[in-house]
Write an enzyme that holds these catalytic residues in place. Structure first.
Site, PDB file in Angstrom:
ATOM      1  N   ASN A  41       0.846  -1.193   0.000  1.00 52.47           N
ATOM      2  CA  ASN A  41       0.000   0.000   0.000  1.00 52.47           C
ATOM      3  C   ASN A  41       0.878   1.238   0.000  1.00 52.47           C
ATOM      4  O   ASN A  41       2.107   1.146  -0.026  1.00 52.47           O
ATOM      5  CB  ASN A  41      -0.978  -0.019   1.189  1.00 52.47           C
ATOM      6  CG  ASN A  41      -0.253  -0.038   2.526  1.00 52.47           C
ATOM      7  OD1 ASN A  41       0.576   0.830   2.804  1.00 52.47           O
ATOM      8  ND2 ASN A  41      -0.568  -1.016   3.361  1.00 52.47           N
ATOM      9  N   ILE A  44      -3.630  -7.367  14.082  1.00 59.50           N
ATOM     10  CA  ILE A  44      -2.702  -7.046  15.173  1.00 59.50           C
ATOM     11  C   ILE A  44      -3.392  -6.243  16.260  1.00 59.50           C
ATOM     12  O   ILE A  44      -3.212  -6.497  17.458  1.00 59.50           O
ATOM     13  CB  ILE A  44      -1.477  -6.307  14.609  1.00 59.50           C
ATOM     14  CG1 ILE A  44      -0.743  -7.203  13.598  1.00 59.50           C
ATOM     15  CG2 ILE A  44      -0.531  -5.899  15.737  1.00 59.50           C
ATOM     16  CD1 ILE A  44       0.412  -6.513  12.898  1.00 59.50           C
ATOM     17  N   PRO A  88      -3.254 -11.680  10.050  1.00 61.89           N
ATOM     18  CA  PRO A  88      -3.591 -11.512  11.469  1.00 61.89           C
ATOM     19  C   PRO A  88      -4.013 -10.076  11.750  1.00 61.89           C
ATOM     20  O   PRO A  88      -3.490  -9.136  11.148  1.00 61.89           O
ATOM     21  CB  PRO A  88      -2.285 -11.863  12.192  1.00 61.89           C
ATOM     22  CG  PRO A  88      -1.211 -11.656  11.177  1.00 61.89           C
ATOM     23  CD  PRO A  88      -1.826 -12.017   9.857  1.00 61.89           C
TER      24      PRO A  88
END
Length: 408
Positions: free
Chosen positions: A222, A317, A315
Site C-alpha cells: 500500500n 494485530i 492476522p
C-alpha cells in the site's frame, strides 16, 4: 542537563570522541569517559580528561574504585550511556552479554538508556553477523544509530563511517522532559515547546506498510510512507519514554532514542509486536494489509494469462493486542478511510476493542504527504483536530497519551 557516560571503543574514529565531549559540554551536559584498551591506541586518557574535566576510567581492576563497586556506581550515576565509536567487536559483546572489561561490564550493569554509534569497515558493517547483532540490540531497546556512507580510512567506500559528533548528539534523548501533572497534558501548548512527560513508560508503535509476497519478486503493498508513525515515535522519545518502533518496509531514518525493529509482512509485524510486550501504551499506526497471498516459491509467468491468486486473511494485530494477556494500559489504533470517516472509525474502535481510534481521511494525499487532519475517537466522544504537519499531530497525540497514562 544530562550526565553522559561515554564509552570510547577502538577504531580510527575514536578521535571524534574528543570533539563530541567538547560539543556536549558546550551544551551543558557532563561527560564521564570510559576508555577501552583498544580505544587507548587511538586517543589518550589525558586528552579525554582535559576535555571532559573528569577522571577517565580504563580498568575494571582499579582497587580504589572497585572496593566501592565503581562499575556499578558508574552505570547508575549516568542519565544515558553512549558507545562511540561502537566497533563490531563491542556490538557483538553487547549483543552476547559479554562482560570481560570495564566498558562491557558497565553496559551489562546499566539500567539507563544506551546509544551506540557504530564505526567500522563497510564489509564488517554489512556482514550478517553484525546486522544480526544490531537487530538484537535494537529489539532489546538499545538505540543503534545508522553509520554514514563515505570513504573509509582503508580506502573502501560505503556505510560504516561514524556520524559527525553534532549529528550524534542531535539523535540522543539528552533533554529532560517537563513533568506535566495529571489532567493537564491536554492543556500543553506544543508550539511553546512544553513537553508532556512519558518518563518511565514503554511505548510500542507500528508504522509503515506491510509487503505480502506473491512470489519471490512481487508483493501486495500500500501507499503508507510511515511518516506519521515515525513522527509519533520521535515525539514519545522526546517526552522521555522508552520507545519500540516496529517498522514496515520504509526508507526513513530512525528517530533518536528509539529502538527500531524492521519487518516486511503482517505475520512478522505481529511477532515483533508480541515480543516487545509488555508496554504501557501501544499505538498501531501501520497500514497492515488485510490480505496475504498463498505465495509461489518461484516467479509466476505471464504465459497462459493472469494467475489466480488465493487470498488469505492476515492476522489482526490491533484486535490481537486488545485480547492479549499483556494488553497495554492504553491501546490506540488508526483508521484510514475514504468515506463515512467517523462512522467507520467508531465501528472499528468497537469491533477491534481499542481504547482510542485516530481517524483520518486518506482520499487526498495524506498517505505520503507531510500533513494530516485527524479525529480522535475515545470512550467520551470525538475530538476534531485541525490539519497540521504530521510531527505536530504526533506531539499532540503524545500529549493526550501522557495525560491518559498519568490519570491511571
Amino acid at each position: 542537563m544530562a550526565r553522559v557516560l561515554l564509552i570510547v571503543g577502538g577504531g580510527i574514529a575514536a578521535f571524534k570522541a574528543a570533539e563530541l565531549i567538547r560539543l556536549a559540554r558546550r551544551r551543558g551536559h557532563s561527560v564521564t569517559p570510559v576508555l577501552t584498551a583498544a580505544g587507548a591506541h587511538f586517543v589518550t586518557p589525558m586528552t579525554l580528561a582535559a576535555l571532559a574535566e573528569s577522571p577517565v576510567y580504563t580498568s575494571l581492576w582499579d582497587l580504589k574504585d572497585e572496593t566501592e563497586m565503581g562499575h556499578i556506581q558508574l552505570s547508575r550515576a549516568a542519565d544515558i550511556v553512549l558507545v562511540c565509536p561502537a566497533t563490531a567487536d563491542l556490538l557483538a559483546k553487547m549483543a552476547a552479554g559479554i562482560a570481560d572489561d570495564l566498558a562491557t561490564t558497565l553496559l551489562l550493569a546499566t539500567d539507563k538508556p544506551v546509544v551506540a554509534a557504530p564505526a567500522m569497515n563497510v564489509r564488517m558493517w554489512l556482514h550478517p553477523a553484525t546486522q544480526a547483532n544490531v537487530a538484537t540490540l535494537r529489539a532489546r531497546g538499545t538505540t543503534v544509530l545508522e553509520p554514514t556512507e563515505g570513504e573509509m580510512a582503508c580506502g573502501e567506500y560505503g556505510p560504516g563511517r561514524l556520524p559527525e559528533p553534532a549529528d550524534i548528539l542531535a539523535q540522543m534523548p539528552l533533554s529532560s522532559p517537563t513533568l506535566v501533572p495529571s489532567g493537564r497534558a491536554a492543556e500543553v501548548d506544543v508550539r511553546q515547546n512544553q513537553r508532556p512527560s512519558l518518563a518511565g513508560t514503554h511505548i510500542l508503535i507500528t508504522a509503515g506498510p506491510t509487503h505480502e509476497p506473491i512470489d519471490p519478486v512481487r508483493v501486495i503493498a500500500n501507499r503508507s510512507s510511515g511518516r506519521q508513525g515515525f513522527a509519533i515515535a520521535a515525539a514519545a522519545a522526546q517526552a522521555g519514554a522508552r520507545v519500540t518502533l516496529v517498522a514496515g518496509p520504509v526508507h526513513l531514518p530512525t528517530p533518536g532514542g528509539v529502538a527500531r525493529i524492521d519487518v516486511e509482512s503482517a505475520d512478522e509485524m505481529l511477532t515483533a509486536v508480541e515480543s516487545a510486550l509488555p508496554c504501557d501504551a501501544a499505538i498501531m499506526v501501520a497500514a497492515v494489509a488485510d490480505w496475504k497471498v498463498r505465495s509461489s516459491a518461484t516467479k509466476l509467468k505471464k504465459n497462459g494469462g493472469p494467475p489466480a491468486l488465493e487470498l488469505l486473511p492476515n492476522p489482526d494485530i490491533l484486535a490481537t493486542l486488545a485480547q492479549h494477556p499483556l494488553r497495554p494500559r492504553l491501546l490506540v489504533g488508526f483508521a484510514a478511510e475514504t468515506d463515512d470517516l467517523l462512522d467507520n472509525a467508531a465501528a472499528k474502535r468497537a469491533r477491534k476493542g481499542a481504547d482510542w481510534i485516530v481517524a483520518n481521511d486518506v482520499s487526498g494525499d495524506v498517505m505520503g504527504g507531510s500533513h494530516n487532519q485527524v479525529h480522535l475517537l475515545t470512550a467520551v466522544g470525538d475530538e476534531a483536530w485541525d490539519s497540521a504537519p504530521k510531527d505536530e499531530v504526533a506531539r499532540r497525540l503524545v500529549a493526550r497519551i501522557a495525560e491518559e497514562l498519568n490519570k491511571q
